[in-house]
Design a protein around this motif. Structure first.
Motif, PDB file in Angstrom:
ATOM      1  N   PRO A 228      32.780  21.896  28.271  1.00 47.36           N
ATOM      2  CA  PRO A 228      31.506  21.210  28.527  1.00 47.36           C
ATOM      3  C   PRO A 228      31.670  19.694  28.595  1.00 47.36           C
ATOM      4  CG  PRO A 228      31.239  22.885  26.844  1.00 47.36           C
ATOM      5  CD  PRO A 228      32.712  22.775  27.106  1.00 47.36           C
ATOM      6  N   GLY A 229      31.135  19.110  29.654  1.00 48.48           N
ATOM      7  CA  GLY A 229      31.206  17.668  29.849  1.00 48.48           C
ATOM      8  C   GLY A 229      32.514  17.203  30.449  1.00 48.48           C
ATOM      9  N   GLU A 230      33.424  18.117  30.721  1.00 52.47           N
ATOM     10  CA  GLU A 230      34.714  17.756  31.306  1.00 52.47           C
ATOM     11  C   GLU A 230      34.769  18.111  32.778  1.00 52.47           C
ATOM     12  OE1 GLU A 230      37.456  18.159  27.303  1.00 52.47           O
ATOM     13  OE2 GLU A 230      37.399  19.854  28.683  1.00 52.47           O
ATOM     14  N   HIS A 231      35.753  17.544  33.445  1.00 51.33           N
ATOM     15  CA  HIS A 231      35.899  17.656  34.883  1.00 51.33           C
ATOM     16  C   HIS A 231      37.318  18.109  35.212  1.00 51.33           C
ATOM     17  CE1 HIS A 231      37.397  15.564  38.556  1.00 51.33           C
ATOM     18  NE2 HIS A 231      36.299  16.029  39.070  1.00 51.33           N
ATOM     19  N   ALA A 232      37.451  18.947  36.220  1.00 51.65           N
ATOM     20  CA  ALA A 232      38.769  19.363  36.704  1.00 51.65           C
ATOM     21  C   ALA A 232      38.815  19.146  38.214  1.00 51.65           C
ATOM     22  CB  ALA A 232      39.026  20.826  36.383  1.00 51.65           C
TER      23      ALA A 232
ATOM     24  N   GLU B 102      29.140  27.771  33.230  1.00 53.50           N
ATOM     25  CA  GLU B 102      28.190  27.203  34.187  1.00 53.50           C
ATOM     26  C   GLU B 102      28.731  25.842  34.583  1.00 53.50           C
ATOM     27  OE1 GLU B 102      25.026  28.223  35.213  1.00 53.50           O
ATOM     28  OE2 GLU B 102      24.772  29.983  33.949  1.00 53.50           O
ATOM     29  N   GLY B 103      28.619  25.491  35.847  1.00 50.20           N
ATOM     30  CA  GLY B 103      29.108  24.193  36.273  1.00 50.20           C
ATOM     31  C   GLY B 103      28.585  23.784  37.628  1.00 50.20           C
ATOM     32  N   VAL B 104      29.001  22.600  38.039  1.00 56.66           N
ATOM     33  CA  VAL B 104      28.678  22.065  39.352  1.00 56.66           C
ATOM     34  C   VAL B 104      30.008  21.861  40.067  1.00 56.66           C
ATOM     35  CG1 VAL B 104      27.583  20.202  40.646  1.00 56.66           C
ATOM     36  CG2 VAL B 104      26.604  20.949  38.462  1.00 56.66           C
ATOM     37  N   LEU B 105      30.136  22.461  41.246  1.00 59.07           N
ATOM     38  CA  LEU B 105      31.370  22.428  42.020  1.00 59.07           C
ATOM     39  C   LEU B 105      31.179  21.580  43.267  1.00 59.07           C
ATOM     40  CD1 LEU B 105      34.260  23.641  42.497  1.00 59.07           C
ATOM     41  CD2 LEU B 105      33.103  25.448  43.795  1.00 59.07           C
TER      42      LEU B 105
ATOM     43  N   GLU C 242      30.428  19.711  50.017  1.00 56.59           N
ATOM     44  CA  GLU C 242      29.448  20.704  49.588  1.00 56.59           C
ATOM     45  C   GLU C 242      29.298  20.605  48.073  1.00 56.59           C
ATOM     46  OE1 GLU C 242      30.707  24.134  52.802  1.00 56.59           O
ATOM     47  OE2 GLU C 242      31.602  24.170  50.814  1.00 56.59           O
ATOM     48  N   VAL C 243      28.070  20.811  47.605  1.00 58.86           N
ATOM     49  CA  VAL C 243      27.802  20.818  46.174  1.00 58.86           C
ATOM     50  C   VAL C 243      27.198  22.180  45.843  1.00 58.86           C
ATOM     51  CG1 VAL C 243      26.613  19.711  44.247  1.00 58.86           C
ATOM     52  CG2 VAL C 243      27.350  18.337  46.216  1.00 58.86           C
ATOM     53  N   PHE C 244      27.826  22.889  44.915  1.00 63.59           N
ATOM     54  CA  PHE C 244      27.378  24.213  44.500  1.00 63.59           C
ATOM     55  C   PHE C 244      27.091  24.230  43.006  1.00 63.59           C
ATOM     56  CE2 PHE C 244      30.013  25.151  48.184  1.00 63.59           C
ATOM     57  CZ  PHE C 244      29.311  26.156  48.842  1.00 63.59           C
ATOM     58  N   ARG C 245      26.082  24.965  42.601  1.00 62.81           N
ATOM     59  CA  ARG C 245      25.892  25.322  41.191  1.00 62.81           C
ATOM     60  C   ARG C 245      26.624  26.647  41.051  1.00 62.81           C
ATOM     61  NH1 ARG C 245      22.176  24.232  36.861  1.00 62.81           N
ATOM     62  NH2 ARG C 245      23.141  25.375  35.153  1.00 62.81           N
ATOM     63  N   VAL C 246      27.552  26.744  40.095  1.00 62.76           N
ATOM     64  CA  VAL C 246      28.357  27.951  39.962  1.00 62.76           C
ATOM     65  C   VAL C 246      28.248  28.557  38.572  1.00 62.76           C
ATOM     66  CG1 VAL C 246      30.043  27.335  41.742  1.00 62.76           C
ATOM     67  CG2 VAL C 246      30.463  26.664  39.374  1.00 62.76           C
TER      68      VAL C 246
ATOM     69  N   GLU D  69      38.805  20.469  45.485  1.00 62.95           N
ATOM     70  CA  GLU D  69      37.648  20.915  44.713  1.00 62.95           C
ATOM     71  C   GLU D  69      37.596  20.173  43.381  1.00 62.95           C
ATOM     72  OE1 GLU D  69      37.122  25.151  44.386  1.00 62.95           O
ATOM     73  OE2 GLU D  69      37.602  25.467  46.497  1.00 62.95           O
ATOM     74  N   HIS D  70      36.373  19.944  42.915  1.00 62.51           N
ATOM     75  CA  HIS D  70      36.107  19.293  41.630  1.00 62.51           C
ATOM     76  C   HIS D  70      35.073  20.151  40.912  1.00 62.51           C
ATOM     77  CE1 HIS D  70      37.673  15.302  43.054  1.00 62.51           C
ATOM     78  NE2 HIS D  70      37.309  15.810  44.207  1.00 62.51           N
ATOM     79  N   LEU D  71      35.316  20.472  39.656  1.00 63.02           N
ATOM     80  CA  LEU D  71      34.350  21.224  38.864  1.00 63.02           C
ATOM     81  C   LEU D  71      33.955  20.402  37.647  1.00 63.02           C
ATOM     82  CD1 LEU D  71      32.800  23.894  38.252  1.00 63.02           C
ATOM     83  CD2 LEU D  71      34.805  24.550  36.882  1.00 63.02           C
ATOM     84  N   TYR D  72      32.652  20.191  37.491  1.00 65.08           N
ATOM     85  CA  TYR D  72      32.108  19.569  36.286  1.00 65.08           C
ATOM     86  C   TYR D  72      31.517  20.710  35.475  1.00 65.08           C
ATOM     87  CZ  TYR D  72      29.609  16.579  33.101  1.00 65.08           C
ATOM     88  OH  TYR D  72      29.149  15.966  31.958  1.00 65.08           O
TER      89      TYR D  72
END
Length: 187
Positions: free
Chosen positions: A153-157, A175-178, A108-112, A131-134
């Motif tokens: 910003p610009g990092e990933h977890a 704000e991010g993309v999950l 699943e891709v979410f805007r969070v 889970e991955h958050l950009y």
């Protein structure tokens, strides 16, 4: 039909397909039977936490109840102007952008959006879920409550989501993309 009514119908269908009583689903999800009944009847707007509790108890990804493959997604005012089915939690607003079903997993891709100063405590999801958050804006603290990861910003977890985890915006809105990846059970 409103989104909460559509979600309610899908929850009832999934419960009935699994031959679970309302009482048994309440026990498995640790939610009240009255709460589940109101959800299934479309009389309650479910929170993100409630939806995760129910979908985990049913053994399905969150997007299973947010989407109807036969119908177009309703437009919703969401983070970054994204449209799609959404859910709000204690600290997070999540808008489903995409659901991909592969042979080995559902992604699943979410805007969070994580609200400033707020903390979202998420229960464990299905076994093997990651889970991955950009991060697009702000600084997020995510992952295990005791030793989470910080990303700006610009990092990933990346973190295991089959254990309790948190989302936090300690220094302002995030704000991010999950991306959430649920492995398929071996059949």
């Amino acid at each position: 039909m409103r989104l909460n009514e559509q979600v309610g119908q899908r929850l009832r269908t999934l419960r009935e397909e699994r031959r679970l009583s309302l009482s048994e689903l309440a026990r498995r999800s640790r939610l009240g039977k009255a709460t589940l009944s109101e959800l299934e009847a479309g009389q309650r707007n479910p929170t993100l936490e409630t939806l995760y509790a129910v979908t985990t108890a049913l053994g399905v990804p969150l997007s299973t109840v947010l989407t109807d493959p036969a119908a177009p997604s309703p437009a919703v005012d969401a983070p970054g102007g994204a449209t799609g089915p959404s859910a709000d939690g204690d600290a997070v607003t999540a808008v489903l952008l995409e659901r991909y079903e592969g042979a080995d997993a559902v992604t699943e891709v979410f805007r969070v959006r994580v609200r400033a100063g707020a903390v979202q405590h998420s229960s464990a999801h299905l076994p093997g879920t990651v889970e991955h958050l950009y991060v697009l804006r702000g600084t997020a603290r995510v992952g295990a409550p005791a030793d989470g990861t910080t990303a700006g910003p610009g990092e990933h977890a990346r973190w295991a989501a089959d254990v309790p985890h948190v989302y936090e915006a300690p220094h302002g809105e995030v704000e991010g993309v999950l991306f959430i990846r649920y492995p398929r059970s071996p059949r």
